[in-house]
Design a protein around this motif. Structure first.
Motif, PDB file in Angstrom:
ATOM      1  N   ASN A 114      51.688  30.115  44.748  1.00  0.00           N
ATOM      2  CA  ASN A 114      52.639  29.704  45.489  1.00  0.00           C
ATOM      3  C   ASN A 114      53.116  31.022  46.164  1.00  0.00           C
ATOM      4  OD1 ASN A 114      51.719  27.592  44.028  1.00  0.00           O
ATOM      5  ND2 ASN A 114      53.294  26.128  45.020  1.00  0.00           N
ATOM      6  N   THR A 115      52.757  31.839  47.019  1.00  0.00           N
ATOM      7  CA  THR A 115      53.275  32.938  47.429  1.00  0.00           C
ATOM      8  C   THR A 115      52.701  33.264  48.895  1.00  0.00           C
ATOM      9  OG1 THR A 115      52.194  34.374  46.121  1.00  0.00           O
ATOM     10  CG2 THR A 115      54.419  34.157  45.553  1.00  0.00           C
ATOM     11  N   THR A 116      53.178  33.777  49.965  1.00  0.00           N
ATOM     12  CA  THR A 116      52.372  34.131  51.013  1.00  0.00           C
ATOM     13  C   THR A 116      51.447  35.339  50.799  1.00  0.00           C
ATOM     14  OG1 THR A 116      54.119  35.937  51.687  1.00  0.00           O
ATOM     15  CG2 THR A 116      54.662  33.706  52.361  1.00  0.00           C
ATOM     16  N   ALA A 117      50.255  35.565  51.678  1.00  0.00           N
ATOM     17  CA  ALA A 117      49.496  36.609  51.651  1.00  0.00           C
ATOM     18  C   ALA A 117      50.372  37.855  51.710  1.00  0.00           C
ATOM     19  CB  ALA A 117      48.669  36.375  52.664  1.00  0.00           C
ATOM     20  N   ARG A 118      51.202  38.056  52.533  1.00  0.00           N
ATOM     21  CA  ARG A 118      52.095  39.160  52.441  1.00  0.00           C
ATOM     22  C   ARG A 118      52.775  39.762  51.309  1.00  0.00           C
ATOM     23  NH1 ARG A 118      54.314  42.947  55.919  1.00  0.00           N
ATOM     24  NH2 ARG A 118      56.459  42.950  55.862  1.00  0.00           N
ATOM     25  N   LEU A 119      53.243  38.708  50.699  1.00  0.00           N
ATOM     26  CA  LEU A 119      53.822  39.045  49.429  1.00  0.00           C
ATOM     27  C   LEU A 119      53.168  39.432  48.403  1.00  0.00           C
ATOM     28  CD1 LEU A 119      56.730  39.106  48.262  1.00  0.00           C
ATOM     29  CD2 LEU A 119      56.649  36.934  47.576  1.00  0.00           C
ATOM     30  N   LYS A 120      51.788  38.787  48.363  1.00  0.00           N
ATOM     31  CA  LYS A 120      50.793  39.284  47.094  1.00  0.00           C
ATOM     32  C   LYS A 120      50.369  40.641  47.480  1.00  0.00           C
ATOM     33  CE  LYS A 120      48.809  34.459  46.589  1.00  0.00           C
ATOM     34  NZ  LYS A 120      49.477  33.439  47.732  1.00  0.00           N
ATOM     35  N   THR A 121      50.466  41.259  48.675  1.00  0.00           N
ATOM     36  CA  THR A 121      49.987  42.456  48.852  1.00  0.00           C
ATOM     37  C   THR A 121      50.860  43.665  47.781  1.00  0.00           C
ATOM     38  OG1 THR A 121      51.646  43.145  50.632  1.00  0.00           O
ATOM     39  CG2 THR A 121      49.359  42.196  51.382  1.00  0.00           C
ATOM     40  N   VAL A 122      52.091  43.414  47.178  1.00  0.00           N
ATOM     41  CA  VAL A 122      52.822  44.050  46.722  1.00  0.00           C
ATOM     42  C   VAL A 122      52.823  43.575  44.947  1.00  0.00           C
ATOM     43  CG1 VAL A 122      54.412  45.096  48.163  1.00  0.00           C
ATOM     44  CG2 VAL A 122      55.080  43.258  47.020  1.00  0.00           C
ATOM     45  N   CYS A 123      51.720  42.663  44.791  1.00  0.00           N
ATOM     46  CA  CYS A 123      51.705  42.037  43.337  1.00  0.00           C
ATOM     47  C   CYS A 123      50.539  42.504  42.693  1.00  0.00           C
ATOM     48  CB  CYS A 123      51.870  40.472  43.481  1.00  0.00           C
ATOM     49  SG  CYS A 123      53.292  39.989  44.047  1.00  0.00           S
ATOM     50  N   ASP A 124      50.359  42.404  41.636  1.00  0.00           N
ATOM     51  CA  ASP A 124      49.093  42.922  40.878  1.00  0.00           C
ATOM     52  C   ASP A 124      48.024  41.804  40.445  1.00  0.00           C
ATOM     53  OD1 ASP A 124      49.775  45.741  40.239  1.00  0.00           O
ATOM     54  OD2 ASP A 124      51.658  44.858  39.180  1.00  0.00           O
ATOM     55  N   ILE A 125      48.845  40.544  40.257  1.00  0.00           N
ATOM     56  CA  ILE A 125      47.828  39.651  39.806  1.00  0.00           C
ATOM     57  C   ILE A 125      48.522  38.079  39.949  1.00  0.00           C
ATOM     58  CG2 ILE A 125      48.702  39.138  37.222  1.00  0.00           C
ATOM     59  CD1 ILE A 125      45.701  38.899  36.508  1.00  0.00           C
ATOM     60  N   CYS A 126      47.681  36.954  40.252  1.00  0.00           N
ATOM     61  CA  CYS A 126      48.100  35.890  40.619  1.00  0.00           C
ATOM     62  C   CYS A 126      47.825  34.760  39.457  1.00  0.00           C
ATOM     63  CB  CYS A 126      47.138  35.313  41.812  1.00  0.00           C
ATOM     64  SG  CYS A 126      47.907  35.478  43.362  1.00  0.00           S
ATOM     65  N   VAL A 127      48.682  33.860  39.441  1.00  0.00           N
ATOM     66  CA  VAL A 127      48.342  32.766  38.519  1.00  0.00           C
ATOM     67  C   VAL A 127      48.761  31.415  39.230  1.00  0.00           C
ATOM     68  CG1 VAL A 127      49.186  34.302  36.505  1.00  0.00           C
ATOM     69  CG2 VAL A 127      50.866  32.410  37.293  1.00  0.00           C
ATOM     70  N   THR A 128      48.139  30.515  38.529  1.00  0.00           N
ATOM     71  CA  THR A 128      48.426  28.981  39.166  1.00  0.00           C
ATOM     72  C   THR A 128      49.056  28.283  37.749  1.00  0.00           C
ATOM     73  OG1 THR A 128      46.350  28.122  38.174  1.00  0.00           O
ATOM     74  CG2 THR A 128      46.459  29.092  40.309  1.00  0.00           C
ATOM     75  N   SER A 129      49.576  27.148  38.093  1.00  0.00           N
ATOM     76  CA  SER A 129      50.186  26.543  36.894  1.00  0.00           C
ATOM     77  C   SER A 129      49.057  26.125  35.698  1.00  0.00           C
ATOM     78  CB  SER A 129      50.506  25.079  37.230  1.00  0.00           C
ATOM     79  OG  SER A 129      49.776  24.470  38.155  1.00  0.00           O
ATOM     80  N   SER A 130      47.648  25.856  36.021  1.00  0.00           N
ATOM     81  CA  SER A 130      47.117  25.876  34.956  1.00  0.00           C
ATOM     82  C   SER A 130      46.412  27.215  34.222  1.00  0.00           C
ATOM     83  CB  SER A 130      45.658  24.872  35.495  1.00  0.00           C
ATOM     84  OG  SER A 130      44.841  25.632  36.608  1.00  0.00           O
ATOM     85  N   SER A 131      46.462  28.243  34.898  1.00  0.00           N
ATOM     86  CA  SER A 131      46.022  29.195  34.472  1.00  0.00           C
ATOM     87  C   SER A 131      47.027  30.461  33.774  1.00  0.00           C
ATOM     88  CB  SER A 131      45.138  30.182  35.597  1.00  0.00           C
ATOM     89  OG  SER A 131      45.908  30.346  36.566  1.00  0.00           O
TER      90      SER A 131
END
Ligand code: 13P
Ligand code: SF4
Length: 305
Positions: A114-131
């Protein structure tokens, strides 16, 4: 046209126009019925990679449509209602995250999906509530910045004491508005009921819950449980879906305030208009944003299984 006529028209148009309709579990029943797939954020992300149709209509919120676009840039991706955003997705900006990275060299930035695509550009990995638990525990790094949800972050931190997890003060305005006293009152009113909550709820609520999990996790738990009564600590649509699917069981909302106006923004007529090519919003992301942000989603899928 009545509801079933609108649904028939949508089914006809999606075949004619090679459209796949994805619906998040919070969508209303009339939309779930015409969707090709319904699920939680993690399931929808995985599916977005494999669907063969030329056009995908995402009935959910903007970050979900952006995720589909990142994973399938060649496809036409339409957000069913352009006003449907997730307020939590926009709580932090790139500069804030870059500053923390400079102050803590080597820290791994894990972003809730639950983050914008733009914010994801400076992140390393995503998670969801189930993962989230599976992925954060599998990271090589001990030092992790988790954004933006402090409640989900606290849940992960409590479950994984071996990790050094830094949190920021973000969260879902819907789930975090509920006080533990409401959950306790509901438990008193329904003493036989199990309390099933989303980890976006405040930690005091997750601590007294019988089950904490994603929207699909909550639904699967309730369907497979031998118990007959449940208090549902997530968006009210899940109460309605469960009551429909399990008529022999009783479901109660933990609070009447658990209504996400963004998830409710999409109507069946919006979906019909998208199928006709006159509604919704086509998602466009520049190739640099896709290149940088999709790495987080790919990393999530490869670690999340
Ligand atoms: P899930 O990841 O459980 O589908 O939840 C998404 C969401 O927006 C919850 O509020
Ligand atoms: Fe965002 Fe909360 Fe709505 Fe989920 S329920 S879409 S996290 S505002």
């Amino acid at each position: 046209m009545n509801i079933s006529e609108v649904q028939s028209e949508i089914k006809k148009l999606k075949k004619e126009n090679d459209i796949c309709i994805l619906a998040h579990s919070y969508q209303t029943h009339d939309i779930v019925e015409i969707a090709d797939f319904t699920g939680d954020s993690y399931a929808l992300s995985k599916l977005a990679k494999t669907t063969k149709n030329k056009t995908v209509i995402m009935c959910g919120v903007r970050f979900m449509a952006e995720t589909v676009k990142m994973l399938s840039p060649e496809k036409k991706v339409i957000l069913s209602n352009p006003t449907a955003g997730c307020p939590m997705a926009e709580q932090f900006d790139i500069d804030t995250i870059n500053k923390i990275k400079q102050q803590h060299p080597g820290i791994t930035v894990a972003a809730y999906i639950n983050t914008t695509a733009r914010l994801k550009t400076v992140c390393d990995i995503c998670v969801t509530s189930s993962s989230a638990l599976k992925i954060i525990s599998a990271l090589d790094s001990k030092d992790i910045l988790f954004i933006p949800d402090i409640n989900l972050g606290t849940y992960i931190k409590n479950k994984l004491p071996e990790k050094n997890i830094m949190l920021l003060d973000g969260g879902c305005p819907v789930h975090s508005s509920i006080d533990v006293s409401e959950a306790i009152e509901k438990k008193k009113a329904h003493p036989e009921a199990l309390l099933l909550v989303h980890p976006e709820c405040r930690p005091e609520i997750s601590e007294i819950a019988d089950y904490v999990g994603s929207t699909s996790g909550i639904m699967d738990f309730a369907k497979n449980s031998s118990s007959k009564e449940f208090i549902i600590g997530t968006e009210a649509s899940i109460v309605a879906h469960l009551q429909y699917e399990c008529p022999d069981k009783r479901f109660y909302a933990m609070s009447d305030a658990l209504v996400c106006k963004d998830m409710r923004a999409t109507t069946l007529v919006d979906v019909l208009n998208c199928c006709k090519g006159v509604g919704g919003e086509e998602i466009t992301l520049d190739s640099d944003t896709i290149k940088k942000a999709v790495k987080c989603i790919d990393a999530m899928i490869s670690l999340g299984g």
